[in-house]
Design a protein around this motif. Structure first.
Motif, PDB file in Angstrom:
ATOM      1  N   ARG A 196      52.231  -3.602   1.945  1.00 21.42           N
ATOM      2  CA  ARG A 196      52.092  -2.215   1.495  1.00 21.42           C
ATOM      3  C   ARG A 196      50.631  -1.800   1.413  1.00 21.42           C
ATOM      4  N   LEU A 197      49.774  -2.693   0.909  1.00 20.23           N
ATOM      5  CA  LEU A 197      48.345  -2.380   0.821  1.00 20.23           C
ATOM      6  C   LEU A 197      47.743  -2.204   2.210  1.00 20.23           C
ATOM      7  N   ALA A 198      48.146  -3.066   3.139  1.00 23.15           N
ATOM      8  CA  ALA A 198      47.634  -2.941   4.503  1.00 23.15           C
ATOM      9  C   ALA A 198      48.125  -1.647   5.142  1.00 23.15           C
ATOM     10  N   GLU A 199      49.385  -1.326   4.921  1.00 26.46           N
ATOM     11  CA  GLU A 199      49.961  -0.107   5.482  1.00 26.46           C
ATOM     12  C   GLU A 199      49.267   1.135   4.932  1.00 26.46           C
ATOM     13  N   ALA A 200      48.974   1.136   3.638  1.00 29.01           N
ATOM     14  CA  ALA A 200      48.351   2.300   3.007  1.00 29.01           C
ATOM     15  C   ALA A 200      46.912   2.500   3.448  1.00 29.01           C
ATOM     16  N   ASN A 201      46.291   1.468   3.982  1.00 31.85           N
ATOM     17  CA  ASN A 201      44.889   1.554   4.410  1.00 31.85           C
ATOM     18  C   ASN A 201      44.739   1.357   5.917  1.00 31.85           C
ATOM     19  N   ASP A 202      45.829   1.586   6.643  1.00 35.24           N
ATOM     20  CA  ASP A 202      45.825   1.415   8.095  1.00 35.24           C
ATOM     21  C   ASP A 202      45.222   2.648   8.760  1.00 35.24           C
ATOM     22  N   VAL A 203      43.911   2.730   8.718  1.00 32.89           N
ATOM     23  CA  VAL A 203      43.174   3.865   9.259  1.00 32.89           C
ATOM     24  C   VAL A 203      42.225   3.359  10.342  1.00 32.89           C
ATOM     25  N   ASP A 204      42.228   4.024  11.482  1.00 33.72           N
ATOM     26  CA  ASP A 204      41.337   3.621  12.565  1.00 33.72           C
ATOM     27  C   ASP A 204      39.877   3.774  12.149  1.00 33.72           C
ATOM     28  N   PRO A 205      39.041   2.802  12.500  1.00 35.21           N
ATOM     29  CA  PRO A 205      37.629   2.874  12.121  1.00 35.21           C
ATOM     30  C   PRO A 205      36.947   4.107  12.716  1.00 35.21           C
ATOM     31  N   GLU A 206      36.217   4.832  11.848  1.00 35.45           N
ATOM     32  CA  GLU A 206      35.439   5.977  12.299  1.00 35.45           C
ATOM     33  C   GLU A 206      34.010   5.897  11.779  1.00 35.45           C
ATOM     34  N   ASP A 207      33.627   4.745  11.265  1.00 33.33           N
ATOM     35  CA  ASP A 207      32.300   4.596  10.692  1.00 33.33           C
ATOM     36  C   ASP A 207      31.706   3.290  11.183  1.00 33.33           C
ATOM     37  N   ALA A 208      30.991   2.604  10.307  1.00 40.07           N
ATOM     38  CA  ALA A 208      30.316   1.375  10.718  1.00 40.07           C
ATOM     39  C   ALA A 208      31.223   0.159  10.672  1.00 40.07           C
ATOM     40  N   ARG A 209      32.486   0.354  10.370  1.00 43.24           N
ATOM     41  CA  ARG A 209      33.393  -0.786  10.330  1.00 43.24           C
ATOM     42  C   ARG A 209      33.590  -1.359  11.721  1.00 43.24           C
ATOM     43  N   PRO A 210      33.871  -2.660  11.805  1.00 46.25           N
ATOM     44  CA  PRO A 210      34.102  -3.273  13.110  1.00 46.25           C
ATOM     45  C   PRO A 210      35.360  -2.724  13.764  1.00 46.25           C
ATOM     46  N   PRO A 211      35.472  -2.834  15.077  1.00 49.47           N
ATOM     47  CA  PRO A 211      36.660  -2.316  15.773  1.00 49.47           C
ATOM     48  C   PRO A 211      37.917  -3.085  15.387  1.00 49.47           C
ATOM     49  N   ARG A 212      39.054  -2.460  15.586  1.00 50.88           N
ATOM     50  CA  ARG A 212      40.336  -3.078  15.274  1.00 50.88           C
ATOM     51  C   ARG A 212      40.609  -4.231  16.248  1.00 50.88           C
ATOM     52  N   PRO A 213      40.995  -5.409  15.756  1.00 55.53           N
ATOM     53  CA  PRO A 213      41.306  -6.532  16.647  1.00 55.53           C
ATOM     54  C   PRO A 213      42.520  -6.239  17.519  1.00 55.53           C
ATOM     55  N   ASP A 214      42.694  -7.040  18.558  1.00 52.34           N
ATOM     56  CA  ASP A 214      43.812  -6.844  19.484  1.00 52.34           C
ATOM     57  C   ASP A 214      45.092  -7.525  19.015  1.00 52.34           C
ATOM     58  N   ASP A 215      44.972  -8.620  18.256  1.00 56.43           N
ATOM     59  CA  ASP A 215      46.177  -9.335  17.845  1.00 56.43           C
ATOM     60  C   ASP A 215      46.910  -8.541  16.763  1.00 56.43           C
ATOM     61  N   ALA A 216      48.235  -8.683  16.729  1.00 54.28           N
ATOM     62  CA  ALA A 216      49.058  -7.863  15.839  1.00 54.28           C
ATOM     63  C   ALA A 216      48.729  -8.043  14.360  1.00 54.28           C
ATOM     64  N   PRO A 217      48.646  -9.293  13.840  1.00 53.29           N
ATOM     65  CA  PRO A 217      48.302  -9.425  12.415  1.00 53.29           C
ATOM     66  C   PRO A 217      46.914  -8.880  12.103  1.00 53.29           C
ATOM     67  N   GLY A 218      45.943  -9.188  12.952  1.00 52.55           N
ATOM     68  CA  GLY A 218      44.589  -8.710  12.718  1.00 52.55           C
ATOM     69  C   GLY A 218      44.482  -7.199  12.770  1.00 52.55           C
ATOM     70  N   ALA A 219      45.220  -6.585  13.697  1.00 51.47           N
ATOM     71  CA  ALA A 219      45.193  -5.131  13.814  1.00 51.47           C
ATOM     72  C   ALA A 219      45.819  -4.479  12.584  1.00 51.47           C
ATOM     73  N   PHE A 220      46.941  -5.055  12.104  1.00 49.24           N
ATOM     74  CA  PHE A 220      47.616  -4.478  10.948  1.00 49.24           C
ATOM     75  C   PHE A 220      46.786  -4.634   9.681  1.00 49.24           C
ATOM     76  N   LEU A 221      46.089  -5.750   9.540  1.00 52.96           N
ATOM     77  CA  LEU A 221      45.325  -6.039   8.334  1.00 52.96           C
ATOM     78  C   LEU A 221      43.912  -5.474   8.369  1.00 52.96           C
ATOM     79  N   HIS A 222      43.519  -4.859   9.479  1.00 54.28           N
ATOM     80  CA  HIS A 222      42.119  -4.464   9.659  1.00 54.28           C
ATOM     81  C   HIS A 222      41.634  -3.524   8.556  1.00 54.28           C
ATOM     82  N   GLY A 223      42.409  -2.488   8.250  1.00 55.29           N
ATOM     83  CA  GLY A 223      41.991  -1.558   7.209  1.00 55.29           C
ATOM     84  C   GLY A 223      41.892  -2.229   5.854  1.00 55.29           C
TER      85      GLY A 223
END
Length: 224
Positions: A47-74
């Motif tokens: 739920r925490l990952a889902e609520a913060n699943d926002v594509d990077p628009e600042d200095a954050r690193p890019p979203r990973p390609d793997d499914a767990p990493g992409a979901f947990l990125h935010g």
């Protein structure tokens, strides 16, 4: 008896297969604390990952390609985090429950201390319902839905609210320290192997400094 719990708003996990989670139909609140099992912790992380699943628009690193990493990125990179929910207060004698409204976040839980410190009301606690907490002298009135003229109300002394907030802090600290430590010689519970990494490396609760009531909901990740 009046009870207070920090709760995370959860929804049914539609087609979620990254790790095991608990179902909540149609929606509900997951109390946070040190007694949660691996499935409940997995649900909270989802739920925490889902609520913060926002594509990077600042200095954050890019979203990973793997499914767990992409979901947990935010969850791993957003600052501060949004944790949908808040504090739930229940009068066990009457069954009356004051629950967080929509758009309320656990990261703002310390704002309840404003009542203890002498303010007459707390800031925004969400909408639909529209809960409201007011102080009248030494009494705190918790209104289930301020938009209703006939809304149920919970009343308690300010001293009791102070105690309940201390209990809430302990619950969040215990959740922060998950997994719990059992008796001597007892191994703590572990999450399913499919949930990377273990909660021991996830500190996704408020940074609980007794003198700091700003209430951010951040991540302190171990450094390599």
């Amino acid at each position: 008896m009046i009870e207070m719990q920090p709760v995370l708003e959860v929804f049914p996990p539609e087609e979620f297969t990254l790790w095991p989670v608990a179902w909540s139909e149609p929606s509900g609140y997951l109390p946070l604390g040190g007694t949660l099992g691996p499935i409940e912790v997995g649900t909270a992380v989802m739920r925490l990952a889902e609520a913060n699943d926002v594509d990077p628009e600042d200095a954050r690193p890019p979203r990973p390609d793997d499914a767990p990493g992409a979901f947990l990125h935010g969850l791993l990179t957003m600052e501060p985090l949004f944790a949908p929910g808040g504090l739930r207060v229940i009068d066990t004698a009457t069954g009356t429950a004051v629950v967080p409204g929509c758009c309320s976040g656990i990261e703002e839980w310390r704002e309840w201390f404003m009542l203890v410190d002498g303010h007459t009301w707390t800031p925004y606690l969400g909408h639909d319902p529209d809960p409201l907490a007011e102080r009248h002298g030494d009494i705190v009135r918790l209104i289930v839905d301020a938009e209703r003229d006939d809304s149920p109300v919970i009343e308690l002394p300010v001293a009791d609210l102070r105690r309940l907030l201390a209990d809430t802090e302990r619950d969040l600290i215990a959740f922060h320290a998950w997994p719990p430590r059992g008796p001597s010689g007892t191994s703590p519970p572990t999450l399913p192997r499919s949930l990377p990494p273990s909660p021991a490396h996830w500190t996704y609760c408020p940074r609980l400094k007794p003198a700091d009531r700003t209430g951010d909901f951040g991540m302190d990740l171990p450094r390599p």
